[in-house]
Design an enzyme around this catalytic site. Structure first.
Site, short mmCIF file in Angstrom:
data_model
loop_
_atom_site.label_atom_id
_atom_site.label_comp_id
_atom_site.label_asym_id
_atom_site.label_seq_id
_atom_site.Cartn_x
_atom_site.Cartn_y
_atom_site.Cartn_z
N GLY A 192 0.47 -1.48 0.07
CA GLY A 192 0.05 -0.02 0.19
C GLY A 192 1.12 1.67 0.20
O GLY A 192 0.61 2.27 -0.68
N ALA A 193 1.93 1.47 1.58
CA ALA A 193 2.76 2.43 0.89
C ALA A 193 4.44 1.97 1.84
O ALA A 193 4.03 0.56 2.21
CB ALA A 193 2.36 3.31 1.79
N MET A 194 4.86 2.56 1.62
CA MET A 194 6.46 2.52 2.12
C MET A 194 7.46 3.84 3.04
O MET A 194 7.02 4.68 2.96
CB MET A 194 7.42 1.76 1.06
CG MET A 194 9.26 1.13 2.27
SD MET A 194 8.37 -0.02 2.83
CE MET A 194 10.25 -0.17 4.09
N GLU B 111 1.63 5.21 7.71
CA GLU B 111 3.13 5.59 7.32
C GLU B 111 3.96 6.68 8.36
O GLU B 111 5.47 6.68 8.33
CB GLU B 111 3.80 5.62 6.15
CG GLU B 111 2.53 5.19 5.23
CD GLU B 111 3.70 3.47 4.84
OE1 GLU B 111 4.28 3.47 5.87
OE2 GLU B 111 3.10 2.87 5.81
ZN LIG Z 1 4.10 -0.15 8.03
#
Ligand SMILES: [Zn+2]
Length: 863
Positions: A276-278, A313
């Site tokens: 999903g995201a980093m 995040e």
């Molecule tokens: Zn995470």
């Protein structure tokens, strides 16, 4: 990283047959000078690095991680002497050994390597991302893929400073962890050289490099420049993310004693992203749907999800980036904390989103995951890349966050915050273990948090606390017992050896103050002041355990559920009751009667829990002969709520009410089969295809799904056409998901062909999940999955066993269980053994509920 369920299912970041191994402790890196020259046209890159290391003991071999890299030249300088190094690649171990003729003395040394690689199409390492216009070079390194971009000490404890230089085309820019400190022409025609400020000390998996024609929307908070960077054509969809990020940063700066620790914060979105995201240091990367919001058409849920991903995040910038787990066995120190933290800034920024109730929903999700007999413990060993990847699951995220929430409530939020800040201060720019954390909280709070957390971290599963209470004069005698709850009646009945110290928050009837009792034994009896007709065992709802009651006490509690219990508790109570239904300790008839007590419910989060159970009954429990009676029961249950909400959005009403109206509409159409609403869904879907902004944003996706469920090939064709021209990621997602809802098996085949064809990106392979969970076409979809599996593997070029094997958990019959177990066993995918065991337990639990409750359901519906 942020894994949303569907994304987690088919994430594409693990390699086939790799046996990774820890590096020998010969050398410790202190800093890297890295220069990369990516060639986007040829999809290749060259690199040059100098790693400043400390040789720990005299050695003639230094081993680093490297894979899929061509090492062109290597040398090591130490003790005033430079020696050429011979390179031996060990591909299965993902290592490169550099051997020199004369042993390197203890002390400082420099490793110099020139190397080349391919910008791959597999969404990991240094890879190629493609829009309709052009290519980008981007990175994704967590957990073990920095080694695909440069030879490195690619383990989280080897923190170092990274000084990065990127040589890119004149018309392009680049983004990395630091800010650009110089931009000079060359080397060579048509290139410029971008130097980035040195990173703080950080782990290699947090390095990021992004190259292309990104444009950024700029803002800031608390003196930190914040940018949201996207492809130029997406810039108008980045405003919401910037606003969210500014508010979240201010909140975190006020929560933590250490303010945002890096010099800038960029959020960057690009095509082709597996997770999903980093949370790369100072540069967070996203897939489109997790960041972009079209102000004209975005739904209430889409905005909340984007804000929640950003908050998750950004929380990692402290938990994970600043303080990092020593080894992946404690990945929950990253993911559990980011999950725990993410709701706090949202609660402060948008109180109307009911983040507190969503936290309880997260706890319930974790309890469901954790009710599987073969479930893992929060802390679990892993050495190979595939086993490490398998740790990014609901236990590391949801269970760990839930245990933190329980402890936070027990010691008090302010004390907990003090302890968290002391822990961060002690380990900033370094690494930590679970013990480091819980000893700190014990010390700060003076409570046995170490014992509590150790027991929840190192024992699998969750407790079920059973309450018996009786008035004795002006006192109430309470007996609490604990046992491990397993969603398997036979295993539950067999008893368990687990024992937890559980902070049980007791609510002795309405209007009394809750009081904690630390339950340490299997059974404890004690007295509370005053005579209470019932004692509720999870006041505030933040305990990580199930609770159950004597039938008479539960009846009294449920009769006053709406007026006595808070929304957070009302989210929890039906779920705990449902857990008892699953193991035959409550009849489903009693449970459905209890839901009728909640007909006046106004909180969306509570209604969502009710709907989740209705869906489960609908998909897996109702006998064909009872289907019409069940549909009628659903209509009778939900229609008063629908009437109260009204048919159409009302100007000025809270957004939550609008979203709830869409939820109730959907349950009536999908599970109540209400003909008027099915008709309205068709019309709404038609209208959405003509003009998306003219339709109630919360209803749009649901209407497309309902229309599909009642739709034919002609409608399918229309959806495919609109999918190809979708203007926003949310719109695209609506169509992609709806394709899986058609009941015609021939259309399931078309969905497989489409998703596995050139028009759908690898990052969206998870769309295959939708026909698989569509109970009407499930057997056909499963056959398609099997026959297409070689294509799936080819498309990702590596078996993400971890993601794919989760498919074995979605069935509810013995035939598909056995067939899926056999199929995945034959594939022999790395990292999947436990996932397949969990899958089998899940399917068995589902079959068992049907055996236990289908007759009770018939009897209840028939009366
Ligand atoms: Zn995470």
């Amino acid at each position: 990283m942020k894994r949303i369920l569907a994304l987690a299912l088919m994430s594409l970041v693990v390699c086939l047959c790799v046996r990774g191994q820890r590096l020998p402790e010969t050398a410790v890196p202190e800093s890297y000078d890295l220069t990369f020259a990516p060639n986007l046209e040829k999809a290749t890159f060259t690199g040059d690095e100098t790693i400043h290391v400390r040789i720990v003991k005299p050695a003639s071999v230094v081993t680093l991680n490297a894979v899929e890299l061509e090492i062109q030249e290597a040398s090591i300088t130490a003790g005033g002497e430079t020696q050429k190094a011979a390179v031996t690649l060990d591909t299965p171990k993902e290592q490169a050994a550099l051997t020199v003729g004369r042993a390197l003395p203890e002390g400082p040394a420099e490793i110099h390597i020139r190397f080349a690689g391919v910008l791959n199409g597999k969404l990991r390492g240094f890879y190629l991302s493609k829009s309709q216009r052009r290519s980008y070079a981007v990175t994704q390194f967590e957990a073990t893929d920095a080694r695909r971009a440069f030879p490195s000490f690619d383990e989280p404890a080897y923190k170092a400073v990274f000084r990065i230089t990127l040589i890119v085309d004149t018309g392009d820019t680049a983004i990395s962890n630091g800010r650009i400190i110089s931009d000079t022409p060359g080397p060579g025609e048509g290139k410029h050289n971008l130097k980035f400020s040195p990173s703080p000390k950080m782990s290699s998996y947090l390095v990021a490099m992004l190259v292309g024609d990104f444009v950024c929307r700029e803002g800031g908070a608390d003196g930190i420049p914040i940018r949201v960077c996207s492809l130029p054509e997406q810039k108008e969809m980045t405003g919401f993310a910037l606003e969210a990020s500014e508010n979240i940063l201010k909140y975190y700066d006020s929560y933590y004693a250490i303010k945002y620790p890096y010099e800038k914060l960029d959020h960057v979105v690009f095509p082709d992203f597996a997770a999903g995201a980093m949370e790369n240091v100072g540069t967070i990367t996203y897939r489109d749907v997790a960041l972009l919001i079209d102000p004209k058409t975005a739904s209430y849920d889409a905005k909340q999800q984007v804000a929640a991903v950003i908050a998750h995040e950004m929380a990692h910038q402290w938990f994970g980036d600043l303080v990092t787990m020593k080894w992946w066995n404690d990945i929950w120190l990253n993911e559990g904390f980011a999950t725990w933290m993410a709701m706090k800034p949202l609660e402060s920024w948008k109180p109307e989103w009911n983040a507190k109730q969503q936290e309880i929903q997260e706890i319930l999700g974790a309890l469901v995951n954790d009710s599987v007999a073969s479930v893992r413990t929060i802390r679990a060993n892993a050495d190979t890349p595939a086993d490490i990847q398998a740790l990014f699951d609901g236990i590391a995220y949801g269970k760990a966050a839930s245990v933190l929430r329980m402890v936070e409530a027990y010691v008090g939020p302010e004390v907990f915050r003090k302890g968290v800040n002391a822990y961060l201060a002690k380990h900033a720019y370094g690494n930590a273990t679970a013990e480091d954390f819980w000893s700190q909280i014990s010390e700060t709070s003076g409570k046995p948090v170490d014992q509590i957390m150790k027991s929840f971290t190192e024992q699998p599963g969750e407790p079920l606390v059973t309450v018996k209470s009786a008035c004795r004069g002006d006192k109430t005698q309470v007996t609490l017992t604990q046992e491990r709850y397993v969603a398997d009646a036979a295993k539950l009945a067999a008893g368990s050896h687990e024992l937890w110290p559980i902070p049980v928050n007791l609510q002795p009837s309405a209007n009394k103050r809750p009081v904690y009792h630390l339950l340490r034994q299997k059974e404890e009896t004690f007295e509370l002041p005053g005579c209470s007709p019932w004692v509720y065992a999870n006041a505030g709802s933040r305990g990580y355990y199930r609770s159950s009651y004597e039938p008479a006490a539960f009846a009294k509690m449920s009769a006053e559920v709406e007026k006595t219990f808070s929304p957070e508790e009302r989210v929890r109570i039906p779920s705990d009751a449902w857990a008892l239904v699953r193991v035959g300790r409550m009849s489903i008839g009693d449970y459905l009667k209890f839901l009728q007590n909640m007909q006046g419910e106004k909180s969306r989060e509570v209604v969502q829990v009710m709907i989740g159970h209705i869906q489960g009954i609908h998909d897996e429990l109702v006998a064909p002969a009872d289907r019409l009676a069940f549909e009628k029961w659903v209509r009778d249950l939900m229609k008063p709520m629908a009437r109260d909400l009204g048919e159409m959005p009302v100007a000025g009403e809270p957004a939550e009410r609008q979203a709830l109206r869409a939820d109730v509409f959907e349950v009536l159409a999908k599970y109540g089969r209400d003909p008027e609403r099915i008709e309205k869904a068709r019309a709404t879907a038609g209208q959405y295809m003509k003009a998306p902004e003219s339709v109630d944003a919360d209803l749009a996706g649901k209407a497309l799904g309902i229309a599909a469920q009642n739709g034919d090939a002609a409608l399918y064709d229309q959806y495919v056409a609109h999918l190809k021209t979708a203007k926003t990621p949310e719109e695209y997602g609506h169509y992609l998901q709806a394709l899986g809802a058609f009941p015609d098996p021939a259309l399931a085949k078309r969905t497989f062909d489409l998703v596995l064809g050139p028009e759908v990106k690898n990052q969206d392979l998870f769309a295959l999940y939708f026909p698989l969970i569509n109970y009407e076409i499930q057997p056909v979809a499963w056959d398609l999955f099997k026959s297409n599996f070689p294509t799936i593997l080819k498309k990702v070029d590596s078996a993400d066993g971890v993601g794919f094997a989760q498919v074995a958990s979605i069935f509810c019959n013995a035939k598909l269980r056995d067939d899926s177990q056999k199929f995945f066993a034959e594939q022999n995918l790395p990292g999947t053994k436990r996932i397949l065991e969990n899958g089998k337990d899940n399917v068995n639990a589902c079959i068992q509920v049907r055996d236990l409750q289908q007759k009770n359901l018939s009897a209840y519906l028939g009366k």
